[in-house]
Design an enzyme around this catalytic site. Structure first.
Site, PDB file in Angstrom:
ATOM      1  CB  VAL A 282      -4.673  19.118 -23.087  1.00  0.00           C
ATOM      2  CG1 VAL A 282      -4.107  17.727 -23.328  1.00  0.00           C
ATOM      3  CG2 VAL A 282      -6.023  19.271 -23.771  1.00  0.00           C
ATOM      4  CD  GLU A 287      -3.007  13.778 -20.324  1.00  0.00           C
ATOM      5  OE1 GLU A 287      -2.030  13.814 -21.078  1.00  0.00           O
ATOM      6  OE2 GLU A 287      -3.412  14.766 -19.689  1.00  0.00           O
ATOM      7  CG  ASP A 329      -7.644 -17.676  12.672  1.00  0.00           C
ATOM      8  OD1 ASP A 329      -8.239 -17.709  13.757  1.00  0.00           O
ATOM      9  OD2 ASP A 329      -7.459 -18.679  11.963  1.00  0.00           O
ATOM     10  CG  ASP A 660      -6.936 -20.624   8.560  1.00  0.00           C
ATOM     11  OD1 ASP A 660      -7.870 -20.225   9.272  1.00  0.00           O
ATOM     12  OD2 ASP A 660      -6.081 -21.442   8.941  1.00  0.00           O
ATOM     13  CG  ASP A 664     -11.086 -16.460   9.779  1.00  0.00           C
ATOM     14  OD1 ASP A 664     -11.438 -16.095  10.903  1.00  0.00           O
ATOM     15  OD2 ASP A 664     -10.283 -17.388   9.581  1.00  0.00           O
ATOM     16  CG  ASN A 726       0.779  19.443 -14.770  1.00  0.00           C
ATOM     17  OD1 ASN A 726       1.710  19.263 -15.563  1.00  0.00           O
ATOM     18  ND2 ASN A 726      -0.147  18.530 -14.548  1.00  0.00           N
ATOM     19  CG  ASN A 754       1.267  17.109 -20.609  1.00  0.00           C
ATOM     20  OD1 ASN A 754       1.367  17.125 -19.386  1.00  0.00           O
ATOM     21  ND2 ASN A 754       0.335  16.425 -21.241  1.00  0.00           N
ATOM     22  CB  THR A 757       8.343  16.791 -18.167  1.00  0.00           C
ATOM     23  OG1 THR A 757       7.049  17.383 -18.356  1.00  0.00           O
ATOM     24  CG2 THR A 757       9.389  17.636 -18.873  1.00  0.00           C
ATOM     25  CG  ASP A 758       3.374  15.430 -17.364  1.00  0.00           C
ATOM     26  OD1 ASP A 758       4.309  16.070 -16.852  1.00  0.00           O
ATOM     27  OD2 ASP A 758       2.211  15.846 -17.440  1.00  0.00           O
TER      28      ASP A 758
END
Length: 939
Positions: A282, A287, A329, A660, A664, A726, A754, A757-758
């Protein structure tokens, strides 16, 4: 009825083919039968996808499925907060994707709104107004100024008829229409002067036309079909994140299984190892990565809004950062879309005109000095003719809030100054005439001032055959004829010339001077008009154009152009330094496009110009061979634009397409990133695009590219940070199991590391400031791996050192009393603190592509606050008695903290010192070569 070359057929041949009389039209029965055959005159939306299907499709992504698995695992571990967070992330990403795709589906609805709601038609010999969707091929329609053309039609009769076709063809000026057959085999849309196209607007004159194509068979229908069948490109970011997610999951799960098996083989309890393994899995799978990417993109979007760039699709922000070609253009994007007189030839003098657009600010200069209009009667007469022989009007308008002040009681000097600075000058009428009216107003000859002296009596409208327009005006001294038109034609109507303050006979020598001046101005891509006049004799009756346009006095020439935007040249220079090629794609003529490209610095030495007719004769292979060397495409159709974009993509380019007009839209949708104009852009183009320029300014694209590059680099920064962290966690556990050591971290500590720090530090990296040389590098390759440019090495090397140092601190603490349970908890606390601090120190190293020593660590205030918050959270679980039993921690003494900080600092500062030493060594070896290279560049 399939027939592509309608322009080649004569009126009688067309009437026989469709079985219709131009004076009576179709019968009601015939129209009903044809409607059954050809269908209604409307644009199809194609296959529609239900909103529910669009929503469910958002959850098929591989990374999303893995996140769902992580949710299940978190729930089984009792980590309900993690599970809820991951579900929120999944739903957020799904809703954002759904909104983007749902809005993209609206481009065809916007296209349908360009269709005329009704049409004036001849049925059974009578004029009727019917819904435009009821038209069928063979119908006779009547059109006048202000009408929208309801289908593709072949003109049968035209009276001074002009049509505005810029949205479809890219032609910057209204196009004169006629009813004669054109025998050329292949013609660009802009040159099909006897055809009217669905959705275009009649700006002047009247006409009768035969409907030749309806619904999806029209040129507008072809565009609708191109939009339906053009697949939106997956952005490089989406591709790389999907690739990254798969790599991370396989590697993380593989290492986790090895860790669990190694622990069990070395005598660790199977249940404890399984729990530790799941916790490690995990923690190892980031995630939060999609959420942080979304947040980084969203914050980038907010910054871009401040710089006038409005993002409709989040991933497109990053895509801009790797754009290698910008297809732009011309009209309204690179140029101002305001015809402006820039040169005058009068009485043998070449004069320069300053000022931009329709605002009455500017001067007429002779050899750099302003001309005194009071003393220069020749120039005054030329300006008078230009303003009097015109139906255009330039109106001053004000922004809403300023208009309120203007109508209110505030009449102070400050308010008047504010009104002056914020007013906008808008054109009502023909752009060519608007340029002449604006020229006169710059010199003080406004419509109001001229109306005091001159009153119009009669007009002979511009005619495509005569190529002249004349008006008769009265003034206190009598009457005067003012004429303007094509210089060569006008010159044949002149017997005299205004020269050096007097009227002299128009000799062959003087005629040659006029023609040479006209040729010189035309070669500079200027649209040139001649001016002439004559006084009407007392008692003279002027009953026709021929009578009016004879014995004229030639006054001079006015050369006009849709001028480039001032800031575009600098913007193109910046993109070139950034390794990005700018390509002009326009429906305008080749000479005009080439001249503008030279002025802006787009057309490089050795670069080529390709026209639509040349492009038509090329197959895709031939186009691919030359596309890298083509800088200007002129006189192109919507299909051509799409082919150009796809050719560049086949050549490996990441293509940004700006525009424009409706023409296009298909190319904008097919491009890696489509960019539309916010002010002049049609709704169709905006809906097909991913980015809208709020100020229609090409230079805003440069700001967006810089922002896109920075966002991608920030994404790489927090990927580098998350993965190195990790890897450090996994290797700490892996080496401990391989060496037969106890668990250095318990499951709840792994999850806490996790979480601490993440989260905040990774988000703070997402808003990091760009490095100084960001726009001095070439764009990264479209297929560049996310781990390119030594990112993979940095992740593995830092992760390895973090793991070794954490394990080293754990072992040094444990070895003082290996058999003690209390000492194991103390050693685990040291490992816990070392791992957290190593990651928080490492986050500052991630800010630079070189080393921690190359950037000020306090520059990113959000990152400093995030790190301090994470340290505080770590101290809370270590020193709060209530949480110590839960997290299996104990307070550390001074000696242990010294060990923590030394161990945690080694990965970042050791590698940083190595980078600095290696950089100095390389510079000393190649110093001479670097200086030579720098000298060449500066020269």
């Amino acid at each position: 009825m399939e027939q592509k070359s309608w322009h080649r057929l004569g009126a009688e041949e067309l009437q026989k083919m469709f079985g219709v009389h131009p004076g009576a039209g179709l019968s009601g029965e015939t129209a009903a039968e044809r409607r059954q055959e050809s269908g209604y005159n409307e644009l199809s939306e194609g296959k529609t996808v239900s909103p529910l299907t669009l929503l469910l499709n958002q959850f098929k992504d591989f990374m999303v499925l893995v996140l769902m698995g992580a949710t299940l695992v978190s729930g089984l571990l009792g980590e309900y907060l993690d599970a809820i967070t991951i579900i929120a992330i999944i739903l957020l990403n799904g809703v954002l994707g759904f909104v983007q795709e749902f809005r993209a589906e609206r481009s065809l609805r916007a296209l349908k709104q360009l269709s005329a709601p009704s049409a004036k038609v001849l049925r059974d010999g009578k004029q009727e107004v019917i819904p435009a969707r009821m038209l069928v091929p063979g119908d006779i329609v009547l059109l006048e100024s202000g009408d929208r053309v309801p289908a593709d039609v072949r003109w049968l009769e035209c009276s001074a008829l002009y049509a505005e076709e810029s949205a479809l063809t890219g032609e910057s000026l209204p196009v004169s229409k006629h009813a004669e057959a054109i025998h050329a085999e292949e013609l660009p849309l802009g040159d099909q002067k006897n055809i009217g196209f669905m959705g275009t607007m009649v700006t002047r004159g009247t006409g009768k036309a035969l409907v030749v194509r309806t619904g999806m068979d029209t040129e507008m229908g072809k565009i609708a079909d191109l939009i339906q069948n053009t697949e939106s490109q997956e952005t490089p970011l989406q591709h790389r994140l999907e690739q990254l997610g798969k790599i991370l999951i396989y590697v993380s799960l593989g290492l986790t299984i090895v860790v669990v098996l190694a622990g069990i083989l070395h005598g660790q309890p199977a249940a404890a190892m399984f729990l530790a393994g799941v916790s490690l899995a995990v923690a190892a799978i980031p995630e939060g990565l999609p959420a942080i990417v979304t947040i980084a993109l969203a914050l980038g979007v907010q910054r871009m809004i401040k710089r006038k760039a409005i993002v409709r699709k989040l991933p497109s922000v990053e895509t801009l950062g790797c754009a290698s070609v910008i297809c732009s253009d011309k009209t309204g994007t690179l140029t101002q879309n305001k015809m402006t007189v820039t040169r005058i030839w009068n009485a043998g003098r070449s004069l320069e005109v300053t000022g931009e657009g329709y605002a009455p600010s500017g001067h007429v200069l002779q050899k750099g000095k302003p001309v005194d209009l009071k003393a220069d009667q020749s120039l005054r007469r030329l300006l008078q003719i230009g303003a009097l022989c015109s139906n255009a009007e330039i109106v001053e308008t004000f922004p809403g809030e300023m208009r309120g002040k203007r109508k209110g009681k505030e009449k102070g000097e400050d308010t008047e100054k504010a009104l002056k600075s914020q007013s906008v000058w808008e054109l009502k009428g023909d752009p060519t005439e608007g340029a002449l009216v604006a020229l006169s107003s710059k010199m003080g000859l406004t419509a109001q001032s001229l109306a005091v002296t001159y009153a119009r009596e009669q007009e002979f409208p511009f005619d495509s055959e005569r190529k002249l327009m004349s008006v008769i005006v009265s003034h206190p001294g009598g009457r005067m004829i003012c004429t303007k038109g094509a210089p060569d034609v006008l010159l044949n109507c002149c017997s005299y010339m205004l020269w050096e303050g007097g009227v002299v006979p128009c000799t062959p020598t003087l005629r040659q001077k006029v023609l040479e001046a006209n040729e010189e101005m035309a070669s500079g891509a200027l649209r040139v008009l001649g001016m002439a006049y004559r006084d009407v004799r007392s008692g003279e009756v002027v009953g026709s154009e021929k009578e009016a346009e004879s014995q004229l006095v030639f006054v001079g020439l006015a050369g006009m152009i849709d001028p480039p935007r001032r800031e575009v040249r600098d913007a193109i220079s910046i993109t070139r330094r950034a390794g990005i090629k700018t390509v002009m794609i326009t429906g305008d003529h080749g000479t005009t496009a080439e001249a503008i490209a030279h002025q802006l610095g787009i057309l490089q030495r050795g670069g080529t110009v390709l026209t639509g007719s040349q492009l038509t004769r090329m197959d895709d292979d031939a186009l691919d061979k030359v596309s890298d060397n083509v800088y200007v495409y002129a006189r192109v159709s919507p299909e051509h634009k799409l082919r150009i974009v796809k050719s560049l993509q086949r050549r490996g380019h990441v293509v940004a397409m700006t525009g424009d007009g409706v023409n296009d839209a298909p190319a904008i949708k097919a491009a890696d990133i489509g960019i539309s104009m916010g002010i002049t852009g049609t709704d169709v183009t905006k809906e097909a695009s991913a980015l809208i320029l709020g100020d229609d300014n090409f230079s805003t694209i440069v700001a967006a590219i810089e922002e896109g590059r920075n966002i991608y680099e920030n994404i790489r920064k927090f990927i580098r940070y998350l993965l190195a962290s990790n890897v450090g966690e996994i290797l700490t556990m892996f080496f401990a199991m391989m060496l037969g050591l106890p668990l250095p971290l318990v499951p709840i500590q792994i999850l806490w590391v996790n979480l601490v720090t993440d989260g905040l530090p990774a988000m703070a990296l997402g808003v990091d400031q760009p490095e100084k040389d960001l726009m001095e590098h070439k764009p990264r390759g479209a297929k560049e791996n996310i781990f390119a440019r030594r990112l993979g090495w940095k992740i593995i090397s830092r992760g390895l050192l973090i793991g070794l140092c954490t394990l080293g601190a754990f072992w040094l603490t444990l070895r003082t009393d290996p058999g003690s349970a209390q000492q194991l908890i103390r050693a685990q606390s040291v490992a816990f603190a070392t791992l957290v601090m190593a990651q928080l120190i490492h986050v500052f190293d991630c800010r630079s592509s070189r080393s921690v020593f190359h950037r000020n660590p306090l520059q990113n205030k959000y990152l400093v606050l995030a790190v301090l918050s994470s340290v505080l959270l770590m101290l809370v679980v270590m020193y709060l008695p209530l949480l110590q039993p839960v997290f299996k921690t104990v307070p550390l003494n001074f000696r242990e903290w010294c060990l923590v900080f030394v161990s945690a600092g080694i990965p970042t500062f050791l590698m940083g010192a190595g980078s600095v030493w290696g950089g100095k060594k390389n510079r000393s070896r190649s110093g001479g070569r670097t200086m030579i290279k720098s000298t060449k560049i500066s020269a």
